[in-house]
Structure formats: C-alpha cells, structure tokens
Motif scaffolding. Structure first.
Motif, PDB file in Angstrom:
ATOM      1  N   THR A 254       0.836  -1.191   0.000  1.00 19.15           N
ATOM      2  CA  THR A 254       0.000   0.000   0.000  1.00 19.15           C
ATOM      3  C   THR A 254       0.875   1.246   0.000  1.00 19.15           C
ATOM      4  O   THR A 254       2.084   1.189   0.253  1.00 19.15           O
ATOM      5  N   GLU A 255       0.255   2.376  -0.257  1.00 17.60           N
ATOM      6  CA  GLU A 255       0.989   3.632  -0.241  1.00 17.60           C
ATOM      7  C   GLU A 255       1.624   3.857   1.130  1.00 17.60           C
ATOM      8  O   GLU A 255       2.801   4.250   1.231  1.00 17.60           O
ATOM      9  N   ASP A 256       0.873   3.607   2.196  1.00 22.10           N
ATOM     10  CA  ASP A 256       1.402   3.781   3.547  1.00 22.10           C
ATOM     11  C   ASP A 256       2.496   2.762   3.846  1.00 22.10           C
ATOM     12  O   ASP A 256       3.473   3.074   4.535  1.00 22.10           O
ATOM     13  N   GLY A 257       2.330   1.540   3.337  1.00 24.07           N
ATOM     14  CA  GLY A 257       3.329   0.511   3.569  1.00 24.07           C
ATOM     15  C   GLY A 257       4.649   0.825   2.907  1.00 24.07           C
ATOM     16  O   GLY A 257       5.719   0.674   3.499  1.00 24.07           O
ATOM     17  N   VAL A 258       4.581   1.261   1.661  1.00 25.21           N
ATOM     18  CA  VAL A 258       5.798   1.625   0.944  1.00 25.21           C
ATOM     19  C   VAL A 258       6.483   2.807   1.621  1.00 25.21           C
ATOM     20  O   VAL A 258       7.718   2.840   1.752  1.00 25.21           O
ATOM     21  N   ALA A 259       5.688   3.770   2.088  1.00 26.45           N
ATOM     22  CA  ALA A 259       6.260   4.918   2.797  1.00 26.45           C
ATOM     23  C   ALA A 259       6.959   4.464   4.083  1.00 26.45           C
ATOM     24  O   ALA A 259       8.032   4.978   4.432  1.00 26.45           O
ATOM     25  N   ALA A 260       6.356   3.500   4.787  1.00 21.36           N
ATOM     26  CA  ALA A 260       6.944   3.003   6.031  1.00 21.36           C
ATOM     27  C   ALA A 260       8.267   2.287   5.776  1.00 21.36           C
ATOM     28  O   ALA A 260       9.186   2.348   6.597  1.00 21.36           O
ATOM     29  N   VAL A 261       8.368   1.611   4.626  1.00 24.17           N
ATOM     30  CA  VAL A 261       9.640   0.985   4.259  1.00 24.17           C
ATOM     31  C   VAL A 261      10.693   2.069   4.028  1.00 24.17           C
ATOM     32  O   VAL A 261      11.839   1.963   4.479  1.00 24.17           O
ATOM     33  N   GLY A 262      10.302   3.130   3.338  1.00 24.72           N
ATOM     34  CA  GLY A 262      11.222   4.228   3.090  1.00 24.72           C
ATOM     35  C   GLY A 262      11.702   4.896   4.366  1.00 24.72           C
ATOM     36  O   GLY A 262      12.854   5.348   4.453  1.00 24.72           O
TER      37      GLY A 262
END
Length: 320
Positions: A254-262
């Motif tokens: 998800t958008e939030d998931g990818v951001a959290a990885v970053g």
C-alpha cells in the motif's frame, strides 16, 4: 481450517481475507455496495473488510463501469458460511457471472458446485483451485511466493547468523495459511521461528499478539506479519516495549506501507496490487463470457519485493 500443507498449497494456486449483501442504490442498510448500468451483470463476493479488500472492491467497481457492466457486491467477513449464502443471493439475483475473493480454500468446492448447478460461472481472485474445469478463470497471487520473498530477505539480511523470528499470521484460511506456509518453507536453517500466532487481520488483535510475543521473546530479531495494517500495530507494540531493533517484513504494498519501508519502520513488503487484481478479474470475466480469443484463463499477478533500494518500483495499490 486445518493448516495447508505443501500438497494442499500445490492444489491451490495462490491471495491476500463478508455477511451482508451490499447493493448500491438499493436501500440496503447492511453494508455499502456498488453498481453501474450495463448489459452484463456481475456479482462480486468479497472476503473481508481490510484495506486490501476495500481497494479490491473499488477496483472491481471502477473497472465494471469502464467495461459497461453492472456489479453487485457482498462481503463475507471471513466466514465461509456467509460466503456461500452471499453466492446463493447473487445466483438468485441472476447475475451473469460471479467474482469471488474466497475466505477459505476448503469452502471453494461447495461454492463452485452451487454456482455450477445454477449455471453461473465463477471467476476467482487471489487463489485458484487445482481443478479449474468448473471455473471460468482466476487472477492469481502466488501467496507461497509472497511469503517466500520476505523469508529470503531475512536470509540475506541475517547473513548466516543465528536469528529468531516471530510470525503474526492473519485469520486461518486461504490467504494467511498460504502466506505463512511459503514464508516458513523459505526461511534458512539459521532462522528459527519462536512464535506463530494469528492476528486475525485485525490491528488491535495483532498488537496484543505482538506485546505477548516480545515479552516471551525479548531478543526477537525479525517478525513476519501477514499484512501491513497489522504490521503497523506490531511496530507500535515493539517500539513501546523498547524493541525498536526488531525488523518487520510484511505484504501488500500500500501507499502507507511503501512509505513506512522508506522511513525504516518496516524493512520490506511484498507488493501485490489490489487494483491490478480487481481490474484483471473484471476485464477477464467479461472477455471470457464473450468467448474472446487470447484471454488467459489463469492470470498471474506480479509480485514486487519492496525495500529501501527500490521504492519507485512499487505498483499503484489502490484505485484513486
């Protein structure tokens, strides 16, 4: 549901989890649903109310509108009995085809038989059966592979050191069993699973599981969590317990998931776009009903292991 063994997983091509009939514009007060005017009518039986399922519904509705089809939707809320009831309701509505995000691979046999007897073809999302002769088609997510990609990341990151791993599974059933099975099978020998509990695809439940897990295993190195919504809650629990060094891997993209990885809150996630699954299901269902040539009966949904090194490669997850 009994855990799915390697042979069971081989019999169910893999994803990622509803009781009220959702009908847009029909005055239902049991949940929301969608419909668009069109000559083809589709019934969409969703499996749960996670972010994945919400995005999947949105993708199905939007693509149905693009295809000029009418779609009715229902939510089984992780209950196999409700799923069968929803399918019966859709059959009674005389839809041309059913799209089903099943809650339980074992339940599919009865679902497919019920639809076949009524002359209503079924198109499956996330999983497919070993015998596809009575199924119109499937948009398949290889959940074994999704779990394995996370396990392989842990193997590389651990670099041969002995490490401990905790698993926060989803609800027993199709998606969670396949994900966890693929993850465990792909872990290297130096990675030991010390805890494996279901979070039921519920962030509050997952947080409780994580709190108990870190108390029992304060030296935990890694955690595999069956979706990002739960992973955020697990991260919160670990951080509150002073276990900020535990690395979390998960799935969804998800958008939030990818951001959290970053940001480093999550170490990796496997992107399997709900938008692509929903769009593929509707396009292929309509095309297969029309007996168009060149349409694959089984379509594999691309998977991408997303880390800090390739954030830009994550596909769009949810329709805008």
């Amino acid at each position: 549901m009994k855990p799915i063994t390697r042979s069971r997983r081989a019999a169910a091509i893999s994803l990622a989890g509803v009781a009220a009939l959702l009908l847009a514009g029909c005055g239902s007060d049991k949940d929301g649903g969608g419909s668009s005017d069109g000559s083809v009518s589709l019934g969409f039986v969703n499996g749960a109310n996670t972010h994945f399922h919400t995005c999947l519904l949105k993708a199905v509705e939007q693509e149905a509108k693009t295809q000029g089809a009418k779609v009715y939707s229902a939510n089984s809320k992780q209950d196999a009995g409700t799923e069968l009831s929803n399918i019966e309701d859709m059959i009674a509505r005389n839809v041309d085809a059913l799209i089903v995000q099943t809650v339980n691979v074992d339940a599919l046999e009865g679902d497919i038989a019920k639809a076949k007897n009524a002359g209503v073809p079924i198109y499956l999302t996330s999983v497919a059966t070993s015998d596809m002769s009575h199924v119109l088609g499937a948009a398949v997510v290889d959940l074994d592979k999704a779990g394995a990609l996370d396990a392989e990341w842990i193997g590389k990151d651990a670099a041969g050191k002995d490490v401990t791993v905790g698993i926060v599974a989803g609800a027993p059933g199709a998606a969670s069993d396949l994900l966890v099975g693929g993850f465990k099978d792909a872990l290297p020998k130096n990675a030991k699973v010390v805890a494996n509990q279901p979070g039921m695809f519920n962030p509050a439940k997952a947080q409780d599981v994580a709190e108990n897990m870190i108390q029992s295993h304060p030296g935990l190195d890694y955690a595999f969590v069956a979706n990002e919504e739960m992973a955020f809650a697990v991260r919160k629990a670990f951080d509150a317990a002073g276990a900020k060094d535990v690395k979390i891997v998960t799935v969804n993209g998800t958008e939030d998931g990818v951001a959290a990885v970053g940001e480093g809150r999550l170490s990796a996630t496997v992107a399997n776009s709900a938008q692509v699954i929903g769009e593929t299901a509707v396009k292929n269902t309509v095309a297969l009903l029309d007996k168009k040539e060149g349409v694959d009966k089984i379509s594999d949904i691309p998977l991408v292991l997303v880390t800090k090194d390739n954030l830009s490669e994550a596909p769009q997850y949810c329709p805008k």
